[in-house]
Write a protein that holds these residues in place. Structure first.
Motif, PDB file in Angstrom:
ATOM      1  N   TYR A  53       0.840  -1.207   0.000  1.00 59.66           N
ATOM      2  CA  TYR A  53       0.000   0.000   0.000  1.00 59.66           C
ATOM      3  C   TYR A  53       0.872   1.252   0.000  1.00 59.66           C
ATOM      4  N   HIS A  54       1.872   1.287   0.876  1.00 63.75           N
ATOM      5  CA  HIS A  54       2.747   2.457   0.929  1.00 63.75           C
ATOM      6  C   HIS A  54       3.604   2.572  -0.336  1.00 63.75           C
ATOM      7  N   TYR A  55       3.952   1.445  -0.927  1.00 63.44           N
ATOM      8  CA  TYR A  55       4.727   1.471  -2.170  1.00 63.44           C
ATOM      9  C   TYR A  55       3.904   2.084  -3.300  1.00 63.44           C
ATOM     10  N   LEU A  56       2.628   1.725  -3.372  1.00 63.19           N
ATOM     11  CA  LEU A  56       1.772   2.299  -4.412  1.00 63.19           C
ATOM     12  C   LEU A  56       1.468   3.769  -4.148  1.00 63.19           C
ATOM     13  N   LYS A  57       1.492   4.147  -2.864  1.00 59.22           N
ATOM     14  CA  LYS A  57       1.164   5.517  -2.501  1.00 59.22           C
ATOM     15  C   LYS A  57       2.318   6.477  -2.808  1.00 59.22           C
ATOM     16  N   ASN A  58       3.526   6.168  -2.310  1.00 62.89           N
ATOM     17  CA  ASN A  58       4.641   7.093  -2.520  1.00 62.89           C
ATOM     18  C   ASN A  58       5.997   6.386  -2.616  1.00 62.89           C
ATOM     19  N   ARG A  59       6.022   5.102  -2.953  1.00 60.26           N
ATOM     20  CA  ARG A  59       7.236   4.323  -3.207  1.00 60.26           C
ATOM     21  C   ARG A  59       8.147   4.183  -1.987  1.00 60.26           C
ATOM     22  N   LYS A  60       7.605   4.273  -0.770  1.00 59.59           N
ATOM     23  CA  LYS A  60       8.435   4.147   0.421  1.00 59.59           C
ATOM     24  C   LYS A  60       8.202   2.847   1.178  1.00 59.59           C
ATOM     25  N   GLY A  61       7.371   1.968   0.709  1.00 61.63           N
ATOM     26  CA  GLY A  61       7.057   0.744   1.427  1.00 61.63           C
ATOM     27  C   GLY A  61       7.849  -0.463   0.985  1.00 61.63           C
ATOM     28  N   ILE A  62       8.852  -0.271   0.151  1.00 60.25           N
ATOM     29  CA  ILE A  62       9.603  -1.411  -0.384  1.00 60.25           C
ATOM     30  C   ILE A  62      10.353  -2.151   0.713  1.00 60.25           C
ATOM     31  N   VAL A  63      10.842  -1.434   1.724  1.00 62.61           N
ATOM     32  CA  VAL A  63      11.577  -2.080   2.819  1.00 62.61           C
ATOM     33  C   VAL A  63      10.647  -2.985   3.625  1.00 62.61           C
ATOM     34  N   MET A  64       9.423  -2.532   3.875  1.00 60.73           N
ATOM     35  CA  MET A  64       8.459  -3.363   4.604  1.00 60.73           C
ATOM     36  C   MET A  64       8.155  -4.632   3.829  1.00 60.73           C
ATOM     37  N   MET A  65       8.006  -4.510   2.515  1.00 65.04           N
ATOM     38  CA  MET A  65       7.709  -5.684   1.696  1.00 65.04           C
ATOM     39  C   MET A  65       8.875  -6.665   1.705  1.00 65.04           C
ATOM     40  N   ILE A  66      10.083  -6.164   1.593  1.00 64.00           N
ATOM     41  CA  ILE A  66      11.254  -7.044   1.576  1.00 64.00           C
ATOM     42  C   ILE A  66      11.410  -7.764   2.904  1.00 64.00           C
ATOM     43  N   VAL A  67      11.246  -7.036   4.020  1.00 67.21           N
ATOM     44  CA  VAL A  67      11.352  -7.665   5.340  1.00 67.21           C
ATOM     45  C   VAL A  67      10.257  -8.708   5.520  1.00 67.21           C
ATOM     46  N   GLY A  68       9.038  -8.393   5.091  1.00 72.66           N
ATOM     47  CA  GLY A  68       7.939  -9.346   5.201  1.00 72.66           C
ATOM     48  C   GLY A  68       8.187 -10.620   4.418  1.00 72.66           C
ATOM     49  N   VAL A  69       8.723 -10.502   3.210  1.00 71.88           N
ATOM     50  CA  VAL A  69       8.998 -11.681   2.379  1.00 71.88           C
ATOM     51  C   VAL A  69      10.134 -12.516   2.979  1.00 71.88           C
ATOM     52  N   ILE A  70      11.177 -11.860   3.471  1.00 65.54           N
ATOM     53  CA  ILE A  70      12.303 -12.592   4.067  1.00 65.54           C
ATOM     54  C   ILE A  70      11.866 -13.344   5.313  1.00 65.54           C
ATOM     55  N   VAL A  71      11.144 -12.673   6.199  1.00 64.50           N
ATOM     56  CA  VAL A  71      10.687 -13.330   7.431  1.00 64.50           C
ATOM     57  C   VAL A  71       9.688 -14.434   7.110  1.00 64.50           C
ATOM     58  N   LEU A  72       8.843 -14.229   6.113  1.00 68.28           N
ATOM     59  CA  LEU A  72       7.903 -15.275   5.703  1.00 68.28           C
ATOM     60  C   LEU A  72       8.635 -16.501   5.192  1.00 68.28           C
ATOM     61  N   GLY A  73       9.672 -16.297   4.393  1.00 69.22           N
ATOM     62  CA  GLY A  73      10.462 -17.427   3.909  1.00 69.22           C
ATOM     63  C   GLY A  73      11.122 -18.194   5.034  1.00 69.22           C
ATOM     64  N   ILE A  74      11.680 -17.471   5.990  1.00 67.04           N
ATOM     65  CA  ILE A  74      12.305 -18.131   7.146  1.00 67.04           C
ATOM     66  C   ILE A  74      11.256 -18.876   7.969  1.00 67.04           C
ATOM     67  N   ALA A  75      10.099 -18.257   8.169  1.00 67.44           N
ATOM     68  CA  ALA A  75       9.045 -18.882   8.968  1.00 67.44           C
ATOM     69  C   ALA A  75       8.517 -20.159   8.324  1.00 67.44           C
ATOM     70  N   LEU A  76       8.361 -20.150   7.015  1.00 65.84           N
ATOM     71  CA  LEU A  76       7.805 -21.326   6.342  1.00 65.84           C
ATOM     72  C   LEU A  76       8.766 -22.514   6.385  1.00 65.84           C
ATOM     73  N   PHE A  77      10.072 -22.249   6.440  1.00 63.99           N
ATOM     74  CA  PHE A  77      11.031 -23.350   6.465  1.00 63.99           C
ATOM     75  C   PHE A  77      11.421 -23.796   7.869  1.00 63.99           C
ATOM     76  N   THR A  78      11.186 -22.981   8.888  1.00 65.11           N
ATOM     77  CA  THR A  78      11.659 -23.349  10.225  1.00 65.11           C
ATOM     78  C   THR A  78      10.537 -23.710  11.194  1.00 65.11           C
ATOM     79  N   PHE A  79       9.363 -23.101  11.081  1.00 64.10           N
ATOM     80  CA  PHE A  79       8.306 -23.355  12.044  1.00 64.10           C
ATOM     81  C   PHE A  79       7.455 -24.546  11.639  1.00 64.10           C
ATOM     82  N   SER A  80       6.836 -25.161  12.640  1.00 64.19           N
ATOM     83  CA  SER A  80       5.939 -26.290  12.374  1.00 64.19           C
ATOM     84  C   SER A  80       4.507 -25.782  12.228  1.00 64.19           C
ATOM     85  N   PHE A  81       3.799 -26.367  11.271  1.00 64.50           N
ATOM     86  CA  PHE A  81       2.402 -25.975  11.051  1.00 64.50           C
ATOM     87  C   PHE A  81       1.498 -27.145  11.248  1.00 64.50           C
TER      88      PHE A  81
END
Length: 81
Positions: A53-81
């Motif tokens: 949302y912030h990226y589409l608004k003023n191009r400042k949300g790219i860091v949030m997206m990158i952190v979210g994707v990295i943490v999601l990747g780590i979570a999917l490979f390390t945590f039990s579901f």
């Protein structure tokens, strides 16, 4: 499009808060580990959608997206579901 990402971010955040509150009131068991894993995934979903949302608004949300994707990747490979 921005409104959709904002709404998804709010819903992910609200679901994370409700799941966190339910974890506070339950006794510890194996299901809590699954709920904690799900909570991390929902936090990542909130980071990605609000960042988009912030990226589409003023191009400042790219860091949030990158952190979210990295943490999601780590979570999917390390945590039990």
């Amino acid at each position: 499009m921005k409104k959709i990402f904002k709404e998804f971010g709010v819903h992910f955040s609200a679901a994370t808060i409700l799941l966190g509150i339910s974890l506070l009131f339950n006794d510890y068991d194996v299901a809590d580990e699954e709920q904690q894993s799900l909570m991390v995934v929902m936090i990542c979903g909130a980071l990605i959608t609000i960042g988009r949302y912030h990226y589409l608004k003023n191009r400042k949300g790219i860091v949030m997206m990158i952190v979210g994707v990295i943490v999601l990747g780590i979570a999917l490979f390390t945590f039990s579901f």
